[in-house]
Design an enzyme around this catalytic site. Structure first.
Site, short mmCIF file in Angstrom:
data_model
loop_
_atom_site.label_atom_id
_atom_site.label_comp_id
_atom_site.label_asym_id
_atom_site.label_seq_id
_atom_site.Cartn_x
_atom_site.Cartn_y
_atom_site.Cartn_z
N ARG A 143 -22.65 10.21 65.12
CA ARG A 143 -21.99 11.22 66.01
C ARG A 143 -23.12 11.69 66.76
NH1 ARG A 143 -19.65 12.62 60.74
NH2 ARG A 143 -17.32 12.24 60.78
N HIS A 236 -19.44 9.23 71.62
CA HIS A 236 -18.19 9.23 70.76
C HIS A 236 -17.71 7.64 71.08
CE1 HIS A 236 -15.69 10.73 67.74
NE2 HIS A 236 -14.81 10.37 68.42
N ARG A 239 -19.90 5.20 69.29
CA ARG A 239 -19.43 5.40 67.91
C ARG A 239 -17.91 4.42 67.58
NH1 ARG A 239 -19.42 8.47 63.04
NH2 ARG A 239 -17.63 9.58 62.53
N HIS A 262 -16.03 9.70 57.25
CA HIS A 262 -14.42 10.02 57.40
C HIS A 262 -14.17 10.63 55.93
CE1 HIS A 262 -13.49 7.80 61.06
NE2 HIS A 262 -14.20 8.80 61.38
#
Length: 301
Positions: A143, A236, A239, A262
């Site tokens: 991130r 992002h 990613r 996650h």
């Protein structure tokens, strides 16, 4: 805020390691609902059902977030014995669909890296840093916040991985590719001293780290010079490219979940939809019958 709400938020922080921004968002959602229905602990199904009208002008995703906060709050009250019956089943159920992430092709990635490598050939400090940032974003799926705030202590000298402290303070181990390791080593030779971060800020605040805003600016500038629309590029998006391209290459979804940090596998499963979307696009554009059907005025496969 009521004592029950305060106790719930304290539980989120202590037991689940929720980040400060998450706590603040939950606090706002609970306070907003309480302004409409009164004391949440004593609210019944009718009062909670009326929230649907109160929230009618909000985006479905916003309503879904508020509903999630309230459901967790009432689950907490049940667990604590504060209420005997959970009224949250009366809350609205907005039909939300998680948007598919922006996609970068392998060709887009190659153009970005070719340009970044070309600019870094001369050894200019900003260009070398830019290449190291790009390698870590696409090569390890970090991130933006994780990357810019990466401490030197997280980078072992010889081991091919980095320890990341992600959302909620959760740690995960992320591999560093040979390419990324080489880019980081080259950056280490030029990196200014005086900061505990891998990517220090420039100027007077050199003891701090590179800002997320500056990272966005660097990537968009690089995209423009590589002939890619800057609106398509962000940390992002890189990613997402890391995750999508790994999945295309046969990576297991559980491994991908661990690499991305996650908490819920459902968050990772969006990449199965991305992969399916690519398959549909491939069939429509490459199948022999596709061109034939379009030529006759038909629809794609």
């Amino acid at each position: 805020m009521s004592a029950d709400s305060d106790a719930f938020l304290a539980m989120l922080a202590a037991e689940r390691g929720a980040a400060a921004n998450t706590i603040a968002a939950y606090r706002r959602d609970l306070a907003g609902a309480a302004e409409f229905v009164g004391d949440l602990a004593s609210a019944g199904r009718d009062e909670l059902a009326a929230l649907a009208g109160h929230w009618s002008e909000l985006a479905p995703a916003t309503v879904a977030r508020k509903v999630s906060a309230l459901r967790q709050f009432y689950g907490f009250l049940i667990d604590e014995g504060r209420i005997a019956d959970d009224p949250s089943d009366a809350l609205p159920r907005p039909a939300t669909r998680r948007p598919l992430p922006k996609l970068l092709s392998h060709e887009d990635i190659a153009r970005l890296f070719d340009r970044a490598a070309l600019e870094a050939e001369g050894g200019e400090i900003r260009a070398v840093r830019q290449l190291a940032l790009l390698e870590m974003l696409y090569g390890s799926g970090l991130r933006a916040t994780e990357l810019v705030a990466l401490p030197l202590a997280a980078l072992p000298r010889d081991a091919p991985f980095v320890t990341i402290r992600g959302k909620g303070g959760q740690e995960r181990v992320v591999p560093i590719s040979t390419r990324a390791k080489a880019a980081l080593n080259r950056w280490a030779e030029l990196r200014p001293s005086g900061s505990r971060y891998v990517f220090p800020a420039s100027g007077r605040s050199s003891a701090g780290h590179l800002s997320r805003v500056r990272l966005y600016q660097l990537l968009k500038g690089l995209a423009g010079r590589a002939g890619i629309d800057p609106a398509r590029i962000s940390p992002h998006v890189l990613r997402h490219a890391f995750a999508t391209h790994l999945l295309e290459g046969g990576a297991d979804l559980r491994i991908l979940q661990a690499l991305l940090g996650h908490a819920d596998i459902a968050t990772t499963q969006i990449y199965t939809h991305v992969d399916a979307a690519r398959l549909v696009e491939l069939v429509n554009s490459r199948h022999p019958l596709a061109a034939r059907g379009l030529a006759r005025g038909g629809t794609s496969v």
